[in-house]
Write an enzyme that holds these catalytic residues in place. Structure first.
Site, mmCIF file in Angstrom:
data_model
loop_
_atom_site.group_PDB
_atom_site.id
_atom_site.type_symbol
_atom_site.label_atom_id
_atom_site.label_comp_id
_atom_site.label_asym_id
_atom_site.label_seq_id
_atom_site.Cartn_x
_atom_site.Cartn_y
_atom_site.Cartn_z
ATOM 1 N N HIS A 170 0.866 -1.184 0.000
ATOM 2 C CA HIS A 170 0.000 0.000 0.000
ATOM 3 C C HIS A 170 0.902 1.234 0.000
ATOM 4 O O HIS A 170 1.975 1.234 0.611
ATOM 5 C CB HIS A 170 -0.915 -0.009 1.231
ATOM 6 C CG HIS A 170 -1.989 1.022 1.150
ATOM 7 N ND1 HIS A 170 -1.751 2.349 1.407
ATOM 8 C CD2 HIS A 170 -3.302 0.931 0.803
ATOM 9 C CE1 HIS A 170 -2.878 3.032 1.220
ATOM 10 N NE2 HIS A 170 -3.835 2.194 0.858
ATOM 11 N N GLU A 220 -4.120 2.659 -6.967
ATOM 12 C CA GLU A 220 -4.502 3.734 -6.061
ATOM 13 C C GLU A 220 -3.597 4.946 -6.288
ATOM 14 O O GLU A 220 -2.481 5.007 -5.745
ATOM 15 C CB GLU A 220 -4.370 3.279 -4.606
ATOM 16 C CG GLU A 220 -5.230 2.070 -4.273
ATOM 17 C CD GLU A 220 -5.552 1.971 -2.783
ATOM 18 O OE1 GLU A 220 -6.721 1.751 -2.465
ATOM 19 O OE2 GLU A 220 -4.646 2.134 -1.952
#
Ligand code: 13P
Length: 249
Positions: free
Chosen positions: A93, A163
């Protein structure tokens, strides 16, 4: 490729919030969705959430060590997540790449660990705003795929979270055209890296997905899937996003 709607609670959640897991599981039971539902949680909540979800929604971790076990105080292995009942883990992430200096090589090692333990690895990639403005978004994400996705990965063991860093928690996001372009590019990169397996890897869009925009995002070609941060913390919002999955997908 059944759609996947995944939540990422990040560093949020104490025991009372398991009520939201219970509510989401109940709504999935009442209205079976057109997607697999996964919620990735802080490790402290995983075992209890697995019990609460009663198999109706899958539960995942947000990070894992590349190691199986050993003198790594504070780290949690993929095997430990699996043992707690998780079926997936997010690796790479942007918040871990940024705050914990995780490189593509580290992310690849963690993805391999997830595979070793039998967990779905959700590998995240994404560009910064300045990289996008410089016209480098596609090449940055392509390089992250090449560096972070182990060549041994199969479609069923892997999902990609696209993302854009500037879209996370900001209320800003790329246009549908930009998302479609990026997801198409990521698909090409996956096929280049994994061969035919790359055709079936699920690519999730993440960054400011909300009940109000989910229908538009999920109907973008090559999307149909989402990785949801803030809006996954409230059962009602997450249920609305689940309800926005196109029925034909
Ligand atoms: P938000 O949905 O809060 O923008 O977060 C996205 C994210 O980082 C999910 O992993």
């Amino acid at each position: 490729m059944r759609p996947l709607i995944a939540g990422n609670w990040k560093m949020h959640g104490l025991a009372p919030q398991l009520d939201d897991i219970e509510a989401i599981a109940a709504s999935v039971k009442a209205t079976p969705p057109f997607a697999d539902i996964l919620i990735c949680l802080p490790a402290t909540l995983i075992a209890r959430a697995v019990q609460t979800a009663a198999g109706r929604i899958a539960i995942g971790g947000e990070n894992c060590s590349a190691e199986v076990s050993g003198a790594f105080t504070g780290d949690i292995s993929a095997e430990m997540l699996k043992g707690a009942g998780a079926s997936a883990v997010i690796v790479g992430h942007s918040e871990r790449r940024q705050h914990h200096d995780e490189t593509d090589a580290i992310v690849a090692a963690k993805a391999k660990a997830a595979r070793r333990a039998g967990l779905l690895a959700i590998i995240c990639v994404g560009e910064t705003k300045s990289q996008r403005l410089a016209g480098k978004a596609l090449s940055i994400c392509g390089d992250q795929i090449a560096g972070s996705v182990p060549e041994s990965m199969t479609a069923s063991a892997l999902a990609i979270g696209y993302e854009p860093l500037w879209a996370i928690g900001s209320g800003h996001m790329p246009t549908s055209k930009e998302i479609a372009e990026m997801h198409g590019h990521i698909r090409q990169c996956l096929v280049a890296r994994l061969g035919t397996e790359g055709k079936d890897v699920r690519i999730l869009y993440g960054g400011s997905v909300q009940p109000s925009n989910a229908r538009d995002i999920l109907s973008v070609p090559e999307v149909g899937r989402a990785l949801v941060g803030g809006a996954s913390l409230k059962a009602r919002d997450f249920e609305a996003i689940i309800g926005a999955v196109p029925t034909k997908a």
